[in-house]
Motif scaffolding. Structure first.
Motif, PDB file in Angstrom:
ATOM      1  N   UNK A   1       0.826  -1.201   0.000  1.00  0.00           N
ATOM      2  CA  UNK A   1       0.000   0.000   0.000  1.00  0.00           C
ATOM      3  C   UNK A   1       0.863   1.255   0.000  1.00  0.00           C
ATOM      4  N   UNK A   2       0.389   2.292  -0.684  1.00  0.00           N
ATOM      5  CA  UNK A   2       1.076   3.584  -0.683  1.00  0.00           C
ATOM      6  C   UNK A   2       0.042   4.693  -0.844  1.00  0.00           C
ATOM      7  N   UNK A   3       0.406   5.914  -0.405  1.00  0.00           N
ATOM      8  CA  UNK A   3      -0.452   7.073  -0.666  1.00  0.00           C
ATOM      9  C   UNK A   3       0.438   8.240  -1.073  1.00  0.00           C
ATOM     10  N   UNK A   4      -0.101   9.196  -1.842  1.00  0.00           N
ATOM     11  CA  UNK A   4       0.743  10.215  -2.481  1.00  0.00           C
ATOM     12  C   UNK A   4       1.525  11.106  -1.533  1.00  0.00           C
ATOM     13  N   UNK A   5       0.862  11.702  -0.530  1.00  0.00           N
ATOM     14  CA  UNK A   5       1.576  12.662   0.319  1.00  0.00           C
ATOM     15  C   UNK A   5       0.885  12.798   1.666  1.00  0.00           C
ATOM     16  N   UNK A   6       1.653  13.227   2.641  1.00  0.00           N
ATOM     17  CA  UNK A   6       1.135  13.363   4.001  1.00  0.00           C
ATOM     18  C   UNK A   6       0.255  14.611   4.117  1.00  0.00           C
ATOM     19  N   UNK A   7      -0.608  14.578   5.113  1.00  0.00           N
ATOM     20  CA  UNK A   7      -1.500  15.706   5.406  1.00  0.00           C
ATOM     21  C   UNK A   7      -2.292  15.388   6.658  1.00  0.00           C
ATOM     22  N   UNK A   8      -3.290  16.211   6.942  1.00  0.00           N
ATOM     23  CA  UNK A   8      -4.117  15.983   8.133  1.00  0.00           C
ATOM     24  C   UNK A   8      -5.575  16.256   7.798  1.00  0.00           C
ATOM     25  N   UNK A   9      -6.463  15.430   8.373  1.00  0.00           N
ATOM     26  CA  UNK A   9      -7.896  15.631   8.198  1.00  0.00           C
ATOM     27  C   UNK A   9      -8.361  16.836   9.016  1.00  0.00           C
TER      28      UNK A   9
END
Length: 965
Positions: free
Chosen positions: A207-215
């Protein structure tokens, strides 16, 4: 008639062996089969159901139920499942592409528990169908593997979509910086990634996701936390065993850092890991990686990064040792557990076929783009086409792979268990043999052993490249060094042992060798004893060894080249033979190690390509490069030239081609490259500025003219190119057709600059050719690109006699065919102008004396092949004088540009006697041969006069009789 009737009369044709006679149900399976039928009959009666009648279904039933206790059990417990498969027609048809997603989308689920239940029921139905079609012989292997893979894809995607909707409704939606919703990327590894999933396989996911962030929730949940929970839910939905079973056993241990790593990582985190910490086996695993779910647009970025990780831009022979090591570990584990009868991992099993294909993919995939495919059958087919495997071996491996994969599926279909071991019970063995169309277990086992033996033989051939016989102990000790080194080296024929030991110590102490990693040092420790051992084959081992050490010093920073030699005895042997034959080729190999790969196949190395094949190979090499990616084009062209020149040198040194054709081959290479350079330069400019009026890709209005050795088809090793650029257009001021128009004159000026830039720009990979354009109108002070009308005017009204002499060898090389005709007409007209023979003779003779005075080697007592009296230049000047003085009366003299055919023409015109023409040709060809040999020995073009005394005397006499008369 129902399916249940007539059981004992069933006879089955073998899908594996269709030519064999029909097979009956083995006696030991008949009782089991009868019991299954009885259970089914009773269960149907309980439910007041009846199976539809069908001869095809009736005939398939014994093999299916004998071959799969799992299918028989499912049908016995849930006969409605079988009835549904029959009534819907699904059991007997091939599914359309979107069947699985469409069926899943029609399910109505409102909770995770409902999702899990429905997915498991769906999976059970489809697994019964897939096994039935396989065992009945209605589906080929490709269909079975594709159905299993697409079923897994659909289940993963459906579950992810549902869980993502639930998660975002509960916690909010992760977004990119531009506000678009962000979703994860799910990679399917191994057989899932290659659409080759076996029947009871687990699925390996990353699994991978494009970039970090916060909800934007109260806890400001990070995207990594949000997506980690999502992935854990996905694994649970697919993998947990409930009352309804499971969907797919799911393994996520192939992720970065394995069990100790995060469940999911950002793209940046993945890239950092794979570029800095990933192990070699992870490259192997990534060959088949494919995105199976999630955001497919964002996934393209991730897949591009992984592609660069897997496929190196250079040939990586270290893959052999890595895969050998992995195979040894597998074999040791199987032996420890007494599981050598494993059709996947055992000797001659599926894994060995995969290793063969994937070894070549890892080694060559970066350069050979057609090997960048996931399916092993496609890889094996391509290896045969590329002659990396023999056609017979490639075909045998494909057939063996089909057989073993069918066997693997039938083993797993028996009880829906993830096993690759051959069964041990008599009943299971009979069931497997029967399901595959064999009369008995022994017949099947004989065929299986034959297949595995054939596979293991090819595997041994491929991977034994690095398992040469160990060099004698003395060679190893001489490399490692101890007090008896001198005596050991003497045994190998070294004469100046002290100097050789000093060279060896200097090599060990050189910066490139000291910087070697432990892995690189181990490669060198394997390679050097082989080199020392081979020195006994050569007359001058001290000299050969020193040359080889210089090559190794130059390439040691790229361990891959040392590995190539240690893995390929033939390549090492060829390198040593070439090193012994020529110091020039040693410097060439050290400067351009990319050509080492050519050493592997002697058949190819000693067979330079003709003009047609060169053009075809260049087209293939450059077909996938963007017209604007000038740097990549320049790199590929340089590598192409280096590889092709090596072929000519090797064939020359080893006597595989006549010495007379060396220049022909070298000229073909240059012509092919210049043609491609003009084409690429044209395309790049057209993309930016459009075309000049009346032009297209074929009628470009531009041409390259070759003069000197290039025009005369007489290039040597290291020759530069004498070029002139011309163009033709109606109006120099007319604008091109693109968005950024420029004048036609500007366009052709820039085209000429770009052609020259591609050819003679110095890069890390060297220059293509040094370009000399001083023979253009007005020399260095003239325009780089000249209009054909201006060229004609200059040649007619301003050119010196020596420029007309140069035009004698002027030849159209590349560009517009219409301009070729115009140029040749101008050349013919200029060469055929009426001339005063005596005045012409004096000018030619004066120019020859000036050249001799300024260019001849001053070394006393030596013969300069080109400039000495009776040498090459005298012959060339006789020919040029002859053509210029005779072409008015004999127009055919302007047809050719090479000295040999021009001498024939001068004989036909009566300017020379046939005997004199023959003598001049013999001298000219001999001088050229001497010149080639001198270059390869790193010597100047001067020899002892005695070696050519007779030839030079003949030429000098003819010069006197013709030019001094």
């Amino acid at each position: 008639m129902g399916i249940m009737s007539g059981f004992k009369a069933y006879r089955i044709e073998s899908p594996m062996h269709p030519v064999e006679s029909a097979l009956t149900v083995p006696a030991e399976l008949q009782e089991i089969h009868a019991a299954n039928l009885q259970k089914m009959t009773e269960r149907l009666a309980e439910l007041n159901l009846a199976l539809p009648g069908s001869p095809a279904l009736a005939e398939s039933l014994p093999r299916v139920w004998c071959g799969s206790a799992f299918v028989a059990e499912q049908c016995g417990k849930s006969p409605d499942l079988l009835i549904d498969l029959i009534d819907s027609g699904d059991l007997t048809r091939v599914y359309p592409a979107n069947f699985y997603p469409d069926q899943l989308n029609a399910l109505a689920v409102d909770s995770e528990n409902a999702l899990m239940s429905e997915l498991r029921k769906f999976r059970r139905r489809e697994m019964v169908r897939i096994a039935w079609r396989d065992l009945a012989g209605w589906a080929g292997l490709q269909e079975t593997l594709m159905d299993l893979s697409q079923l897994a894809d659909a289940c993963i995607r459906h579950a992810l979509d549902f869980l993502y909707r639930q998660a975002t409704e509960k916690r909010g939606t992760p977004v990119f910086r531009d506000g678009r919703p962000m979703q994860i990327i799910v990679l399917g590894m191994g057989k899932l990634g290659a659409y080759e999933l076996n029947y009871s396989s687990d699925i390996d996911l990353i699994f991978a996701f494009p970039e970090e962030g916060a909800l934007q929730d109260r806890k400001e949940t990070s995207y990594s936390e949000f997506f980690t929970r999502l992935c854990q839910s996905l694994v649970r939905v697919l993998d947990d065993i409930t009352a309804d079973g499971f969907v797919f056993r799911t393994d996520i241990r192939l992720r970065p850092y394995g069990d100790s790593g995060a469940v999911i990582m950002t793209f940046d985190g993945m890239e950092n890991y794979y570029l800095t910490q990933a192990r070699e086996w992870e490259r192997y695993a990534m060959i088949k990686a494919r995105q199976v779910a999630g955001d497919f647009e964002a996934g393209k970025q991730l897949m591009a990064m992984l592609q660069a990780f897997v496929y190196r831009r250079y040939l990586d022979y270290g893959a052999f040792e890595e895969l050998r090591s992995l195979k040894r570990q597998i074999t040791q584990e199987l032996k420890r557990k007494d599981r050598m009868e494993n059709v996947k991992l055992g000797p001659g099993g599926i894994r060995e076929i995969e290793f063969i294909g994937q070894a070549f993919q890892l080694i060559r995939g970066g350069k050979e783009k057609s090997l960048q495919v996931r399916g092993i059958m496609d890889v094996l087919k391509r290896l045969g086409e590329l002659n990396l495997l023999t056609a017979e071996d490639a075909e045998q491996l494909q057939q063996s792979y089909r057989f073993l994969r069918i066997v693997e599926n039938h083993i797993q279909q028996y009880q829906d268990k993830q096993t690759h071991d051959l069964p041990v019970s008599s009943e299971a063995r009979s069931a497997l043999a029967f399901s595959l169309g064999f009369a008995c277990w022994d017949d099947f086992k004989r065929e299986l052993d034959r297949v595995r033996s054939a596979v293991h033989e090819v595997f041994g051939q491929v991977f034994s490249l690095g398992k040469q016989e160990s060099p004698q102990e003395a060679g190893r000790l001489a490399w490692n060094g101890d007090n008896d080194d001198a005596e050991r080296l003497k045994a190998y024929g070294f004469a100046d042992v002290e100097a050789t030991l000093e060279n060896l110590e200097a090599f060990k102490d050189s910066a490139p060798v000291r910087r070697l990693t432990a892995k690189g040092a181990a490669v060198l420790d394997r390679l050097m004893p082989q080199v020392i051992e081979a020195m006994r084959e050569f007359e001058r081992p001290d000299e050969v060894f020193k040359r080889v050490l210089d090559i190794f010093t130059a390439v040691a920073g790229r361990t891959v080249y040392l590995t190539l030699l240690s893995e390929n005895p033939q390549a090492l042997s060829l390198l040593l033979r070439l090193a012994a034959a020529s110091p020039w080729i040693c410097r060439y190999l050290a400067q351009y190690p990319v050509v080492f790969d050519e050493l592997i196949d002697a058949r190819s190395l000693f067979a330079p390509l003709n003009k047609k094949d060169l053009a075809a190979q260049l087209d293939w090499l450059l077909h996938s490069t963007d017209a604007e990616d000038l740097e990549q084009v320049m790199i590929l062209l340089r590598q192409f030239k280096q590889q092709q020149v090596l072929k000519v040198v090797a064939a020359d040194l080893m006597g595989a081609i006549p010495l007379m054709v060396v220049s022909d081959y070298l000229t073909y290479i240059a012509e092919s490259i210049v043609e491609k350079v003009v084409e690429r330069a044209w395309l790049a400019l057209v993309q930016k500025h459009g075309t000049p009026p009346g032009c297209d890709s074929m009628q470009s209005g531009f041409a390259v003219i070759g003069l000197g050795k290039f025009g005369g088809i007489e290039l040597g090793y290291g020759s530069d190119l004498d070029l002139v650029f011309i163009y033709d257009c109606a109006d120099d001021n007319a604008l091109t057709s693109g968005d950024k128009p420029i004048s036609t004159a500007q366009f052709y000026g820039r085209l000429g600059l770009r052609v020259r830039h591609i050819l003679d720009t110095k890069m890390l990979s060297g220059v293509l050719y040094e370009v000399d354009m001083r023979l253009r109108p007005n020399g260095d002070s003239g325009l780089l690109v000249c209009h054909i009308n201006g060229y004609e005017d200059y040649q007619k009204n301003q050119a010196w006699t020596w420029e007309h002499q140069a035009l004698v060898r002027g030849r159209f090389i590349a560009g517009d065919p219409k301009l070729k005709a115009k140029y040749e007409a101008v050349r013919h007209m200029i060469l055929s102008l009426p001339r005063d023979a005596e005045a012409l003779k004096k000018e030619v003779r004066d120019m020859r004396e000036k050249m001799r005075a300024s260019l001849v080697e001053k070394e006393s007592g030596k013969f300069d092949l080109k400039q000495s009296k009776g040498g090459i230049a005298d012959i060339e000047f006789i020919v040029q004088y002859g053509v210029l003085s005779q072409a008015e009366k004999f127009p055919a003299l302007t047809t050719y540009t090479d000295n040999v055919r021009q001498l024939d023409g001068l004989a036909e015109a009566g300017f020379l006697s046939k005997e004199n023409a023959k003598n001049l040709k013999a001298a000219y060809c001999a001088y050229r041969d001497y010149g080639h040999k001198q270059v390869l020995q790193d010597d100047r073009a001067v020899i002892e006069p005695s070696e050519v005394a007779a030839l030079s005397a003949q030429v000098e006499a003819l010069w006197t009789s013709i030019m001094d008369a």
